[in-house]
Write a protein that holds these residues in place. Structure first.
Motif, PDB file in Angstrom:
ATOM      1  N   LEU A 136       0.836  -1.196   0.000  1.00  0.00           N
ATOM      2  CA  LEU A 136       0.000   0.000   0.000  1.00  0.00           C
ATOM      3  C   LEU A 136       0.870   1.246   0.000  1.00  0.00           C
ATOM      4  CD1 LEU A 136      -2.633  -1.075   2.656  1.00  0.00           C
ATOM      5  CD2 LEU A 136      -2.853  -1.126   0.172  1.00  0.00           C
ATOM      6  N   PRO A 137       0.360   2.318  -0.578  1.00  0.00           N
ATOM      7  CA  PRO A 137       1.135   3.555  -0.560  1.00  0.00           C
ATOM      8  C   PRO A 137       1.261   4.080   0.866  1.00  0.00           C
ATOM      9  CG  PRO A 137      -1.083   3.977  -1.332  1.00  0.00           C
ATOM     10  CD  PRO A 137      -0.941   2.488  -1.207  1.00  0.00           C
ATOM     11  N   ARG A 138       2.361   4.719   1.140  1.00  0.00           N
ATOM     12  CA  ARG A 138       2.594   5.299   2.471  1.00  0.00           C
ATOM     13  C   ARG A 138       2.223   6.774   2.430  1.00  0.00           C
ATOM     14  NH1 ARG A 138       6.646   1.742   5.412  1.00  0.00           N
ATOM     15  NH2 ARG A 138       6.665  -0.091   4.096  1.00  0.00           N
ATOM     16  N   ILE A 139       0.921   7.008   2.307  1.00  0.00           N
ATOM     17  CA  ILE A 139       0.388   8.364   2.198  1.00  0.00           C
ATOM     18  C   ILE A 139      -0.723   8.528   3.221  1.00  0.00           C
ATOM     19  CG2 ILE A 139       0.991   8.610  -0.238  1.00  0.00           C
ATOM     20  CD1 ILE A 139      -1.878   7.873  -0.947  1.00  0.00           C
ATOM     21  N   ASP A 140      -1.143   9.787   3.443  1.00  0.00           N
ATOM     22  CA  ASP A 140      -2.246  10.018   4.369  1.00  0.00           C
ATOM     23  C   ASP A 140      -3.494  10.441   3.600  1.00  0.00           C
ATOM     24  OD1 ASP A 140      -2.089  12.713   3.760  1.00  0.00           O
ATOM     25  OD2 ASP A 140      -1.055  13.246   5.601  1.00  0.00           O
ATOM     26  N   GLY A 141      -4.526  10.743   4.341  1.00  0.00           N
ATOM     27  CA  GLY A 141      -5.822  11.046   3.756  1.00  0.00           C
ATOM     28  C   GLY A 141      -5.870  12.259   2.858  1.00  0.00           C
ATOM     29  N   THR A 142      -4.907  13.184   2.987  1.00  0.00           N
ATOM     30  CA  THR A 142      -4.966  14.402   2.179  1.00  0.00           C
ATOM     31  C   THR A 142      -4.756  14.125   0.693  1.00  0.00           C
ATOM     32  OG1 THR A 142      -2.626  14.877   2.560  1.00  0.00           O
ATOM     33  CG2 THR A 142      -4.202  15.874   4.086  1.00  0.00           C
ATOM     34  N   VAL A 143      -3.984  13.108   0.357  1.00  0.00           N
ATOM     35  CA  VAL A 143      -3.763  12.779  -1.056  1.00  0.00           C
ATOM     36  C   VAL A 143      -4.276  11.388  -1.414  1.00  0.00           C
ATOM     37  CG1 VAL A 143      -1.791  14.306  -1.374  1.00  0.00           C
ATOM     38  CG2 VAL A 143      -1.419  11.981  -0.617  1.00  0.00           C
ATOM     39  N   GLN A 144      -4.894  10.717  -0.462  1.00  0.00           N
ATOM     40  CA  GLN A 144      -5.378   9.364  -0.715  1.00  0.00           C
ATOM     41  C   GLN A 144      -6.451   9.341  -1.804  1.00  0.00           C
ATOM     42  OE1 GLN A 144      -6.312   7.254   2.830  1.00  0.00           O
ATOM     43  NE2 GLN A 144      -6.944   5.419   1.760  1.00  0.00           N
ATOM     44  N   SER A 145      -7.325  10.332  -1.822  1.00  0.00           N
ATOM     45  CA  SER A 145      -8.357  10.370  -2.863  1.00  0.00           C
ATOM     46  C   SER A 145      -7.734  10.611  -4.238  1.00  0.00           C
ATOM     47  CB  SER A 145      -9.408  11.428  -2.547  1.00  0.00           C
ATOM     48  OG  SER A 145      -8.837  12.705  -2.506  1.00  0.00           O
ATOM     49  N   THR A 146      -6.660  11.389  -4.298  1.00  0.00           N
ATOM     50  CA  THR A 146      -5.958  11.597  -5.567  1.00  0.00           C
ATOM     51  C   THR A 146      -5.329  10.291  -6.035  1.00  0.00           C
ATOM     52  OG1 THR A 146      -5.496  13.879  -4.944  1.00  0.00           O
ATOM     53  CG2 THR A 146      -4.182  12.964  -6.737  1.00  0.00           C
ATOM     54  N   TYR A 147      -4.728   9.556  -5.112  1.00  0.00           N
ATOM     55  CA  TYR A 147      -4.124   8.258  -5.442  1.00  0.00           C
ATOM     56  C   TYR A 147      -5.195   7.295  -5.959  1.00  0.00           C
ATOM     57  CZ  TYR A 147      -1.277   4.055  -4.998  1.00  0.00           C
ATOM     58  OH  TYR A 147      -0.593   2.897  -5.261  1.00  0.00           O
ATOM     59  N   GLU A 148      -6.342   7.259  -5.299  1.00  0.00           N
ATOM     60  CA  GLU A 148      -7.427   6.363  -5.706  1.00  0.00           C
ATOM     61  C   GLU A 148      -7.959   6.740  -7.090  1.00  0.00           C
ATOM     62  OE1 GLU A 148     -10.037   3.281  -5.787  1.00  0.00           O
ATOM     63  OE2 GLU A 148      -8.346   3.575  -4.459  1.00  0.00           O
ATOM     64  N   ARG A 149      -8.121   8.044  -7.350  1.00  0.00           N
ATOM     65  CA  ARG A 149      -8.561   8.500  -8.680  1.00  0.00           C
ATOM     66  C   ARG A 149      -7.552   8.098  -9.745  1.00  0.00           C
ATOM     67  NH1 ARG A 149      -9.998  13.119  -6.310  1.00  0.00           N
ATOM     68  NH2 ARG A 149      -8.129  14.193  -6.984  1.00  0.00           N
ATOM     69  N   ALA A 150      -6.267   8.255  -9.427  1.00  0.00           N
ATOM     70  CA  ALA A 150      -5.218   7.902 -10.380  1.00  0.00           C
ATOM     71  C   ALA A 150      -5.255   6.405 -10.687  1.00  0.00           C
ATOM     72  CB  ALA A 150      -3.858   8.300  -9.826  1.00  0.00           C
ATOM     73  N   ASN A 151      -5.408   5.581  -9.664  1.00  0.00           N
ATOM     74  CA  ASN A 151      -5.482   4.136  -9.873  1.00  0.00           C
ATOM     75  C   ASN A 151      -6.723   3.777 -10.696  1.00  0.00           C
ATOM     76  OD1 ASN A 151      -4.477   1.447  -9.500  1.00  0.00           O
ATOM     77  ND2 ASN A 151      -6.148   1.124  -8.059  1.00  0.00           N
ATOM     78  N   HIS A 152      -7.835   4.447 -10.435  1.00  0.00           N
ATOM     79  CA  HIS A 152      -9.061   4.227 -11.216  1.00  0.00           C
ATOM     80  C   HIS A 152      -8.823   4.562 -12.685  1.00  0.00           C
ATOM     81  CE1 HIS A 152     -13.340   4.155 -12.173  1.00  0.00           C
ATOM     82  NE2 HIS A 152     -13.160   5.327 -12.761  1.00  0.00           N
ATOM     83  N   ASN A 153      -8.144   5.675 -12.946  1.00  0.00           N
ATOM     84  CA  ASN A 153      -7.848   6.050 -14.336  1.00  0.00           C
ATOM     85  C   ASN A 153      -6.911   5.039 -14.995  1.00  0.00           C
ATOM     86  OD1 ASN A 153      -9.424   8.373 -14.573  1.00  0.00           O
ATOM     87  ND2 ASN A 153      -7.885   9.608 -13.549  1.00  0.00           N
ATOM     88  N   ARG A 154      -5.920   4.534 -14.252  1.00  0.00           N
ATOM     89  CA  ARG A 154      -5.035   3.518 -14.822  1.00  0.00           C
ATOM     90  C   ARG A 154      -5.821   2.258 -15.180  1.00  0.00           C
ATOM     91  NH1 ARG A 154      -2.747  -0.924 -13.717  1.00  0.00           N
ATOM     92  NH2 ARG A 154      -3.391  -0.967 -11.561  1.00  0.00           N
ATOM     93  N   CYS A 155      -6.733   1.864 -14.305  1.00  0.00           N
ATOM     94  CA  CYS A 155      -7.556   0.674 -14.569  1.00  0.00           C
ATOM     95  C   CYS A 155      -8.501   0.884 -15.747  1.00  0.00           C
ATOM     96  CB  CYS A 155      -8.341   0.287 -13.321  1.00  0.00           C
ATOM     97  SG  CYS A 155      -7.320  -0.407 -12.009  1.00  0.00           S
TER      98      CYS A 155
END
Length: 105
Positions: free
Chosen positions: A32-51
């Motif tokens: 899992l990424p070692r990030i906090d909630g402030t950028v977690q939604s950005t990470y999730e959006r990015a993963n969704h776009n990759r998928c």
């Protein structure tokens, strides 16, 4: 709070420890990424776009995550997957997810 989804199939991840999880759909073990909630939604959006094979858009979003967390190895790995257009497709015979490359450099 956003939920980190499987990098392979987009399924729900079951936390094993702080930075490892198993997908309940495809059983893949992932760091899992070692990030906090402030950028977690950005990470999730990015993963969704990759998928969804929107690799350039995903790279832009992963780079925003790296602006906040430049040492996160999981995010760098996602960018590598995007640069080569790696998408996991389900094998109809076995049900396993196989990586396929949609871009060549």
């Amino acid at each position: 709070m956003s939920v980190i989804r499987c990098q392979v199939c987009g399924g729900k991840l079951i936390l094993q420890n702080n930075h490892l999880a198993v997908c309940e759909n495809c059983d893949s073990l992932q760091s899992l990424p070692r990030i906090d909630g402030t950028v977690q939604s950005t990470y999730e959006r990015a993963n969704h776009n990759r998928c969804n094979k929107e690799f350039d858009r995903a790279i832009d979003q992963f780079n925003k995550v790296l602006d906040a967390y430049p040492q996160d190895a999981a995010t760098y790995w996602q960018i590598v997957l995007c640069k080569f257009g790696v998408y996991y497709e389900k094998d109809p015979r076995t049900g396993d997810y196989k990586p396929t490359v949609h871009r060549m450099m």
